[in-house]
Design a protein around this motif. Structure first.
Motif, PDB file in Angstrom:
ATOM      1  N   LYS B  29       0.834  -1.205   0.000  1.00  0.00           N
ATOM      2  CA  LYS B  29       0.000   0.000   0.000  1.00  0.00           C
ATOM      3  C   LYS B  29       0.868   1.254   0.000  1.00  0.00           C
ATOM      4  CE  LYS B  29      -4.314  -1.711   2.033  1.00  0.00           C
ATOM      5  NZ  LYS B  29      -5.055  -1.937   3.285  1.00  0.00           N
ATOM      6  N   ARG B  30       1.966   1.183   0.726  1.00  0.00           N
ATOM      7  CA  ARG B  30       2.879   2.334   0.734  1.00  0.00           C
ATOM      8  C   ARG B  30       3.507   2.534  -0.645  1.00  0.00           C
ATOM      9  NH1 ARG B  30       6.058   2.107   6.585  1.00  0.00           N
ATOM     10  NH2 ARG B  30       4.169   1.666   7.808  1.00  0.00           N
ATOM     11  N   LEU B  31       3.941   1.420  -1.258  1.00  0.00           N
ATOM     12  CA  LEU B  31       4.509   1.479  -2.609  1.00  0.00           C
ATOM     13  C   LEU B  31       3.513   2.117  -3.577  1.00  0.00           C
ATOM     14  CD1 LEU B  31       6.118  -2.040  -3.235  1.00  0.00           C
ATOM     15  CD2 LEU B  31       7.293   0.179  -3.320  1.00  0.00           C
ATOM     16  N   LEU B  32       2.292   1.663  -3.440  1.00  0.00           N
ATOM     17  CA  LEU B  32       1.217   2.113  -4.313  1.00  0.00           C
ATOM     18  C   LEU B  32       0.987   3.610  -4.158  1.00  0.00           C
ATOM     19  CD1 LEU B  32      -1.051   0.738  -6.115  1.00  0.00           C
ATOM     20  CD2 LEU B  32      -2.467   0.781  -4.070  1.00  0.00           C
ATOM     21  N   ALA B  33       0.929   4.033  -2.917  1.00  0.00           N
ATOM     22  CA  ALA B  33       0.665   5.443  -2.642  1.00  0.00           C
ATOM     23  C   ALA B  33       1.754   6.322  -3.233  1.00  0.00           C
ATOM     24  CB  ALA B  33       0.559   5.655  -1.133  1.00  0.00           C
ATOM     25  N   ALA B  34       2.998   5.821  -3.237  1.00  0.00           N
ATOM     26  CA  ALA B  34       4.109   6.631  -3.716  1.00  0.00           C
ATOM     27  C   ALA B  34       4.343   6.484  -5.213  1.00  0.00           C
ATOM     28  CB  ALA B  34       5.371   6.248  -2.950  1.00  0.00           C
ATOM     29  N   GLY B  35       3.589   5.571  -5.865  1.00  0.00           N
ATOM     30  CA  GLY B  35       3.762   5.401  -7.312  1.00  0.00           C
ATOM     31  C   GLY B  35       4.877   4.459  -7.687  1.00  0.00           C
ATOM     32  N   TRP B  36       5.440   3.770  -6.725  1.00  0.00           N
ATOM     33  CA  TRP B  36       6.547   2.853  -7.030  1.00  0.00           C
ATOM     34  C   TRP B  36       6.080   1.425  -7.328  1.00  0.00           C
ATOM     35  CZ3 TRP B  36      10.523   5.326  -8.389  1.00  0.00           C
ATOM     36  CH2 TRP B  36      10.948   6.500  -7.720  1.00  0.00           C
ATOM     37  N   ALA B  38       3.997   0.404  -9.712  1.00  0.00           N
ATOM     38  CA  ALA B  38       3.933   0.127 -11.150  1.00  0.00           C
ATOM     39  C   ALA B  38       4.360   1.386 -11.898  1.00  0.00           C
ATOM     40  CB  ALA B  38       2.523  -0.287 -11.549  1.00  0.00           C
ATOM     41  N   PRO B  39       5.636   1.710 -11.855  1.00  0.00           N
ATOM     42  CA  PRO B  39       6.084   2.996 -12.392  1.00  0.00           C
ATOM     43  C   PRO B  39       5.835   3.171 -13.884  1.00  0.00           C
ATOM     44  CG  PRO B  39       7.963   1.607 -11.751  1.00  0.00           C
ATOM     45  CD  PRO B  39       6.732   0.948 -11.230  1.00  0.00           C
ATOM     46  N   LEU B  40       5.646   2.051 -14.608  1.00  0.00           N
ATOM     47  CA  LEU B  40       5.353   2.156 -16.043  1.00  0.00           C
ATOM     48  C   LEU B  40       3.933   2.643 -16.297  1.00  0.00           C
ATOM     49  CD1 LEU B  40       6.916  -1.152 -17.429  1.00  0.00           C
ATOM     50  CD2 LEU B  40       7.467   1.134 -18.269  1.00  0.00           C
ATOM     51  N   TRP B  41       3.060   2.499 -15.322  1.00  0.00           N
ATOM     52  CA  TRP B  41       1.653   2.851 -15.516  1.00  0.00           C
ATOM     53  C   TRP B  41       1.462   4.366 -15.503  1.00  0.00           C
ATOM     54  CZ3 TRP B  41      -1.719  -1.032 -12.177  1.00  0.00           C
ATOM     55  CH2 TRP B  41      -1.489  -2.339 -12.648  1.00  0.00           C
ATOM     56  N   PRO B  42       0.295   4.808 -16.000  1.00  0.00           N
ATOM     57  CA  PRO B  42       0.025   6.258 -16.011  1.00  0.00           C
ATOM     58  C   PRO B  42      -0.026   6.822 -14.585  1.00  0.00           C
ATOM     59  CG  PRO B  42      -1.613   5.047 -17.322  1.00  0.00           C
ATOM     60  CD  PRO B  42      -0.785   4.023 -16.602  1.00  0.00           C
ATOM     61  N   ALA B  43       0.350   8.044 -14.476  1.00  0.00           N
ATOM     62  CA  ALA B  43       0.310   8.708 -13.170  1.00  0.00           C
ATOM     63  C   ALA B  43      -1.111   8.744 -12.619  1.00  0.00           C
ATOM     64  CB  ALA B  43       0.874  10.114 -13.287  1.00  0.00           C
ATOM     65  N   ALA B  44      -2.100   8.818 -13.532  1.00  0.00           N
ATOM     66  CA  ALA B  44      -3.498   8.847 -13.093  1.00  0.00           C
ATOM     67  C   ALA B  44      -3.920   7.530 -12.452  1.00  0.00           C
ATOM     68  CB  ALA B  44      -4.411   9.169 -14.279  1.00  0.00           C
ATOM     69  N   TYR B  45      -3.194   6.471 -12.782  1.00  0.00           N
ATOM     70  CA  TYR B  45      -3.567   5.166 -12.238  1.00  0.00           C
ATOM     71  C   TYR B  45      -2.376   4.512 -11.550  1.00  0.00           C
ATOM     72  CZ  TYR B  45      -7.652   6.059 -15.078  1.00  0.00           C
ATOM     73  OH  TYR B  45      -8.764   6.645 -15.615  1.00  0.00           O
ATOM     74  N   ILE B  83      -7.266  -4.366 -18.104  1.00  0.00           N
ATOM     75  CA  ILE B  83      -8.119  -3.313 -17.530  1.00  0.00           C
ATOM     76  C   ILE B  83      -7.512  -1.946 -17.821  1.00  0.00           C
ATOM     77  CG2 ILE B  83      -8.935  -2.313 -15.344  1.00  0.00           C
ATOM     78  CD1 ILE B  83      -9.142  -5.259 -14.298  1.00  0.00           C
ATOM     79  N   LEU B  84      -6.196  -1.865 -17.683  1.00  0.00           N
ATOM     80  CA  LEU B  84      -5.506  -0.610 -17.950  1.00  0.00           C
ATOM     81  C   LEU B  84      -5.727  -0.158 -19.391  1.00  0.00           C
ATOM     82  CD1 LEU B  84      -3.763   0.991 -15.958  1.00  0.00           C
ATOM     83  CD2 LEU B  84      -1.760  -0.082 -16.961  1.00  0.00           C
ATOM     84  N   ALA B  85      -5.733  -1.122 -20.318  1.00  0.00           N
ATOM     85  CA  ALA B  85      -5.846  -0.776 -21.735  1.00  0.00           C
ATOM     86  C   ALA B  85      -7.291  -0.512 -22.158  1.00  0.00           C
ATOM     87  CB  ALA B  85      -5.251  -1.896 -22.592  1.00  0.00           C
ATOM     88  N   HIS B  86      -8.237  -1.258 -21.590  1.00  0.00           N
ATOM     89  CA  HIS B  86      -9.606  -1.192 -22.100  1.00  0.00           C
ATOM     90  C   HIS B  86     -10.651  -0.818 -21.062  1.00  0.00           C
ATOM     91  CE1 HIS B  86      -8.584  -3.009 -26.008  1.00  0.00           C
ATOM     92  NE2 HIS B  86      -7.749  -3.779 -25.337  1.00  0.00           N
ATOM     93  N   GLY B  87     -10.287  -0.793 -19.800  1.00  0.00           N
ATOM     94  CA  GLY B  87     -11.296  -0.593 -18.760  1.00  0.00           C
ATOM     95  C   GLY B  87     -11.752   0.861 -18.637  1.00  0.00           C
ATOM     96  N   SER B  89     -12.519   4.202 -16.313  1.00  0.00           N
ATOM     97  CA  SER B  89     -11.775   4.817 -15.227  1.00  0.00           C
ATOM     98  C   SER B  89     -12.216   4.231 -13.886  1.00  0.00           C
ATOM     99  CB  SER B  89     -12.015   6.332 -15.262  1.00  0.00           C
ATOM    100  OG  SER B  89     -11.346   6.939 -14.196  1.00  0.00           O
ATOM    101  N   GLU B  90     -13.503   4.001 -13.764  1.00  0.00           N
ATOM    102  CA  GLU B  90     -14.036   3.425 -12.527  1.00  0.00           C
ATOM    103  C   GLU B  90     -13.471   2.023 -12.283  1.00  0.00           C
ATOM    104  OE1 GLU B  90     -18.024   2.298 -12.796  1.00  0.00           O
ATOM    105  OE2 GLU B  90     -18.291   2.116 -10.613  1.00  0.00           O
ATOM    106  N   GLN B  91     -13.398   1.213 -13.382  1.00  0.00           N
ATOM    107  CA  GLN B  91     -12.845  -0.144 -13.247  1.00  0.00           C
ATOM    108  C   GLN B  91     -11.380  -0.095 -12.808  1.00  0.00           C
ATOM    109  OE1 GLN B  91     -13.772  -1.510 -17.184  1.00  0.00           O
ATOM    110  NE2 GLN B  91     -15.722  -2.457 -16.578  1.00  0.00           N
ATOM    111  N   LYS B  92     -10.647   0.833 -13.393  1.00  0.00           N
ATOM    112  CA  LYS B  92      -9.224   0.919 -13.041  1.00  0.00           C
ATOM    113  C   LYS B  92      -9.057   1.283 -11.561  1.00  0.00           C
ATOM    114  CE  LYS B  92      -8.176   2.316 -17.724  1.00  0.00           C
ATOM    115  NZ  LYS B  92      -7.831   3.416 -18.616  1.00  0.00           N
ATOM    116  N   LEU B  93      -9.818   2.296 -11.152  1.00  0.00           N
ATOM    117  CA  LEU B  93      -9.660   2.738  -9.760  1.00  0.00           C
ATOM    118  C   LEU B  93     -10.124   1.656  -8.788  1.00  0.00           C
ATOM    119  CD1 LEU B  93     -10.860   6.426 -10.240  1.00  0.00           C
ATOM    120  CD2 LEU B  93      -8.516   5.601  -9.825  1.00  0.00           C
TER     121      LEU B  93
END
Lengths: 369, 415, 369, 415
Positions: B29-36, B38-45, B83-87, B89-93
């Motif tokens: 959860k800490r990694l997630l909160a800091a963006g570490w 999945a660093p390849l993913w969009p900042a929005a997700y 999900i990242l490619a086709h989902g 915004s609600e599904q991603k979040l």
């Protein structure tokens, strides 16, 4: 020499076929595979008493029916087709032929009738079942008949009543008999790839065997020929069953809107397999006819073993492949034959060893001529 | 951001936040909160919009410091990327965070008893009701389905359109009464897969991905990720040996579950790596016929290895041209496995009959002999690979299709 | 170690490719095949003088360009693709490498520049081109350098200016040079299956050779590696050309109302052939990179020779088969490659001999370690 | 008639009529007149309506006494049997006698450059004119066409019908300006075949066989006779060695011409019969790898031989069941030839490069190596044989045909 089955033999084949179709269904095979002894005593009693199968190839003077390798081949072909689980190959074929070929007359009179009527189940301890040159390398006999050594792959070793043993004596190879419950005998079930034929490790420690005969190189060659041809029949029976069922499967399985059996790659593979099967069958049946005619020093037994083994393995691989994922499941029956094919491939010598033996035989025949 | 900056920021974060005594989920959860995570993913997700090169720096730091990363491997990775490619915004979040923390396990529900090579022939039925989709049918080859919380599902929502057009793609809750998972045992005794029976199972309307009838396009994304090899194996950032501490212990358990279906996978490749040693140990190496077969095997394994290296070097150097690496490599693996099993059998002789822990190489050889048939089937049969090579690489003409009309009119099994 | 061609090497490949596409059309090949010498002196002069190809792999100090097995491989791959007819392999590769590896410094200074610039065409008399163990078995040398013996398969023996000869001396193997017109030399053209590479029998009767070096087993191994890898390149070039043209043929040939290339059996065969070609190419290129990096005692040269030979033969067989009857005609070009494939298969050792050598090398490496 | 009666009558006839000093044609005219030229044929057409068993007695007497029989082999046999089965009475009376006397040689004009495996795809054009058919097109693989007086020809008389229905079958005079025969050289240097160019060639209306549009049915008869193996080889009744006398000398010349196209046929079968001796002579037999390959070859050749014997014994004993002998035997011959060439190559080593009379076995090995590719093509490719085995023996489903509409609409080469 015979080239096709006689009418009597065809009739015998039908009887045998009906019996195993009834008594060796895949349901039965799967159930027996899970047991320790791996056979159904009731079916064994029926095939022994009603049909007299274990005595088919044994001499009449020792309680057999006096038929030969052809009739035995008929039985084994049907057993291979239905994957019969029981000590027929170990007792009637391996131990039976060993006693008949290597045994003293007294021993034959005493023991062969019991094997022929199925009342005793014997098995043979020979070598690592790999190559004739190694026979006797596992068990040593003292002049007094005390047997010591360990054999890692004894067919039906856990359920046999008697062990027939080829052991190294001071000079030459002797044949011994030993009750499986005798002192100094230790039998341990071994896991086998093929759950439908049980194997065991048998370890002897100064066990008191009865000397029942001796083994000459020439008899050993004949023994190898007879057992190899019997096994080849089992393999072509299994291979034929697999081809039939695989072809049927491809006719009923649809992918991309058509039966997969209409795809040319599958058709051509099945055509090649049929050719391989026809050739293996031709070789195996011919080898049986040759042995029945008492032909010595022919290449055909080893040729039959090599071809039937390669054909059975190719067929088993294809039978799985053409079924796709379902062919790799436990639930599907194909693997039962695949595993038998893998074990039969190496039992009594792998194909490349039998091919080498063919050329040896050809060269020896030339040297003699 | 320069690579040094990335490294500096990440190391500062790790110094401040990481402790081996955290629970695995808490740490992620800490990694997630800091963006570490999945660093390849969009900042929005949950990501940082990093390039491959930038993300590599992150993995390197994780590896150097033996830090546990996000849950990234296995079927959950297929779900996440799709999900990242086709989902929406609600599904991603909604779904991505618990994938990354490992709280939710996923499985893939694509293949069916009636559609193996022909995935688009799926006939699991999806009916649209007032407030949900009703799902009925059977799926098969579902790795890890018995551990999964959710599944990615392809089902047929329209039977009157051609087969590729009538499919829809769903995210389905596996913990519901309409979903029954049964293990599927294989001929080598392992049960790496499951069958999944869907009987009036429900999917909320919101959990359709990509729109009704767009299922094939979405599934294609999943399949291409799968082909890239993300479906299994440990993630590169994961510590090789579990160190002391709660986070490592929990990771070890997670990996054990994730990797369990794959323990026999080396055996299905034929174990050519064991050949030379066994041939020497048994003395089989002295036989000239065995030597030939070993040499043939070495030719195949070495050529496959070199070929893969050359392809990857060629790609790295920006080389062009059609490189049929995937399907040729897969077909080559089948040939290698088959030949290796053959040579192992020659080396073993009669003892090839034996299995179990007392047999050759602690049972590994026996398992190999009864596992190799899988390599030429799983992940696309040899026949499918040859079609791909012939059509896509050599440009040979396709066969006329027999399955172009409305799906309900296409001949299927049992009809 | 290199894994792919550098940019310079790619450019060199394009130049070489253009040259042979222009100068080694099948029309030219067919014309030269009918001649006795089997090559076009004009094209030879161009490839020697304009492109400097014969010196590519030879040391700069002896008039070569100082490139290595990779660049030589590029040339041979294109020659194999276009079936170039000329004494490149015999003179630049076989004789050139022999002099470079076995020759005395003086001999190299005198003779290599002429081979490198193509002004002299040499060829090598080594053995029956079959197996390294037989080297020197054909020609004997007296201490005075008189050479006697007969070699049945000398590449371009009829058109060579100079023979480079490995001959058995009282102790060890010596390297000799001998003008083809010298006394005691008899050259007789031999019919070959492959009309695009000429061979001759060379018989020496007390011919006065010049001793130019000596041959150690280690150098001989290196020589075998270098020439085998060069030949492997020729074979993958030929195989690639055949696959390209065969696939094209199946796209345009209609039977039963569809292009035959749409039949699954043909598609799958071509897919298997492509895999075999990709593997043979990978092995061959890798072997070249290894030799360029001066790796000793590796399995890759023999692996490349074995794989390329099997691939080329399989490809040639398929190229004929997939064309049907027309593929078996003289008029169709396919047989030109088929015959080259058959001869390349056995030149410098058959695949099974190279496979045996691979395991020998692995075992020796272990013994050393 | 009893077999003894047949023998008695024939021997009396031979005693009275045969002399080695007759010309070949004169002798055969006597045979023809007495009905001994083709005793299996109907009495109305030069025969005696004999059964196979009765005809065998005739062949035996011919063989015992080394008597020359009628010209029966080669393409002329195909023509004769087809005319007998489908020709008009006038055609039979006109063409059969000179076939039996050997005065007329025939050839088969079926295959075309555009229709090899797909014989029914012939596109040679037959246009009906007022008093003849006008033929234009090209044929290929025409054995002995350069010696032929007449040809049996399949050509397309209707382009609007499906392909099998638009063909007609003709007897064509080869000695006319519109027929040009060119030898076709093969990769092994022999020219066993020809190409035949038909340019405004003419066929009288009377020389249509079986009716317009019935060509495929008639051709099927020819092809089945060809498959029985009558297309080549010396007839069984012919004397093995030419004895003294004009009739034998003329027969020897006839046989030389008839057999010329087939001299290399043993080589295309791979000459497995030479393997063992060569392996011993060269010492290659001592190599264990070569031994394996020789053993594999013996397995194939012996199994093929035994299998053929078993099939024929089975048929003789009135056995039933589908016996896929023909196609399996043909496919087996390909496998054998290929493997034999491989083993010959191993045995030869580098000298496999050499050809011509000074090379191994007087050049027979070299000719073998460059002749084996024919065995898997001629008389139906391996691919066609596998289709036949799969469909007719194993009952696997046929593929959907792409060539069912009017012939002019079917995609063909160069369109």
């Amino acid at each position: 020499m015979q080239t096709v089955l006689s009418e009597d033999q065809e009739q015998f084949k039908h009887v045998v076929q009906r019996f195993f179709d009834t008594h060796s269904t895949t349901t039965a095979v799967r159930k027996l595979a899970e047991t320790e002894t791996g056979f159904d005593p009731l079916v064994w009693a029926q095939l022994s008493e009603t049909l007299g199968l274990p005595g088919t190839h044994l001499s009449e003077q020792y309680g057999g029916h006096g038929f030969g390798p052809v009739e035995l081949g008929i039985i084994l072909e049907e057993m291979g087709r239905t994957l019969y689980c029981g000590p027929f190959f170990s007792s009637a074929v391996m131990a039976g032929y060993a006693l008949e070929l290597f045994g003293d007359d007294a021993a034959k009179i005493e023991r062969l009738p019991q094997i022929a009527d199925g009342s005793i189940r014997a098995t043979l301890i020979l070598d690592d079942l790999n190559h004739p040159s190694r026979v006797g390398g596992l068990i040593k006999a003292t002049p007094a008949g005390a047997l010591t050594g360990s054999a890692p792959i004894v067919l039906d070793g856990c359920s046999a009543d008697v062990f027939i043993i080829v052991a190294q004596e001071d000079s030459g190879l002797g044949l011994f008999a030993l009750a499986s419950k005798a002192q100094g005998v230790e039998v341990a079930a071994q896991d086998s790839i093929d759950m439908t034929r049980k194997v065991a490790r048998v370890t002897l420690n100064q066990a008191a065997g009865t000397r029942v005969g001796s083994v000459s190189p020439q008899d050993l060659n004949r023994f190898w020929d007879l057992t190899s041809v019997a096994l080849a029949h089992e393999m072509i029976g299994g291979a034929a069953r697999l081809l039939d069922e695989t072809v049927e499967y491809t006719k009923g399985r649809y992918q991309f809107g058509r039966p997969i059996g209409s795809f040319q790659a599958l058709k051509h593979r099945c055509a090649d397999l049929l050719m391989s099967l026809e050739f293996a069958k031709a070789a195996t049946h011919h080898a049986g006819f040759c042995l029945a005619a008492n032909a010595q020093e022919t290449i055909y037994p080893s040729m039959a073993k090599a071809m039937a083994a390669d054909c059975f393995m190719d067929m088993a691989r294809a039978a799985i492949q053409l079924r796709g994922g379902i062919g790799f499941t436990w639930e599907n029956d194909t693997h039962l034959w695949f595993k038998r094919a893998k074990c039969d491939e190496v039992l009594l010598g792998a194909p490349y060893q039998h091919r080498a033996r063919m050329i040896d035989i050809l060269q020896e025949a030339q040297d003699v001529a | 951001m320069s690579h040094d900056q990335i490294r500096a920021e990440l190391e500062a974060f790790l110094d401040a936040e990481f402790s081996p005594d955290l629970s695995l989920v808490e740490w992620r959860k800490r990694l997630l909160a800091a963006g570490w995570a999945a660093p390849l993913w969009p900042a929005a997700y949950f990501g940082r919009d990093f390039s491959q090169a930038e993300a590599l720096v992150v993995s390197q730091v994780f590896a150097e410091r033996q830090i546990v990363g996000a849950a990234q491997v296995g079927p959950r990775r297929l779900a996440a990327e799709t999900i990242l490619a086709h989902g929406t915004s609600e599904q991603k979040l909604r779904y991505l965070p618990k994938i990354l923390t490992g709280e939710h396990a996923w499985c893939q529900l694509f293949s069916e008893p009636g559609s193996g090579s022909d995935l688009a022939g799926a006939s699991t039925r999806a009916e649209r009701k007032a407030d949900h989709w009703l799902i009925n049918g059977q799926k098969v080859w579902n790795t890890s389905a018995h551990h999964a919380d959710f599944g990615i599902l392809v089902a047929r929502s329209n039977w009157d359109l051609p087969k590729h057009q009538g499919l829809s793609y769903f995210l389905i809750d596996m913990r519901q009464p309409g979903v029954e998972v049964r293990p599927l045992k294989q001929m080598n005794g392992h049960a790496s897969f499951n069958e999944v029976f869907l009987t009036d199972a429900r999917v909320p309307l919101d959990d359709l991905v990509g729109g009704e009838g767009k299922g094939w396009a979405v599934a294609t994304t999943t399949l291409s990720i799968e082909r890239q090899g993300f479906a299994r194996g440990r993630s590169q950032g994961a510590p090789a040996a579990a160190s002391a501490g709660r986070v490592y212990e929990e990771l070890a358990r997670e990996l054990e579950i994730d990797n369990e279906p794959y323990t026999w996978y080396p055996q299905r490749e034929g174990r050519p790596d064991l050949i030379m040693q066994r041939a020497q140990d048994t003395g089989a190496i002295e036989n000239d016929v065995v030597r030939q077969e070993i040499a043939k095997l070495i030719c195949l394994t070495e050529a496959a290895r070199i070929s893969a290296n050359q392809v990857s070097a060629h790609q790295k150097s920006g080389g062009q041209g059609v490189l049929p690496a995937g399907s040729i490599g897969k077909l080559g693996a089948s040939v290698i496995a088959r030949h290796a099993a053959h040579v192992h059998t020659m080396i073993s002789g009669a003892s090839a009959m034996l299995s179990g822990p007392d047999s050759a190489a602690d049972g590994v050889i026996a398992e190999t002999l009864i596992s190799v048939p899988a390599i030429s089937i799983a992940g696309g049969t040899d026949e499918i690979q040859r079609n791909i090579i012939a059509e896509r690489v050599l440009g040979m003409p396709k066969e006329q299709r027999m399955d172009t009309g409305p799906f309900r009119d296409i001949p299927r099994n049992g009809q």
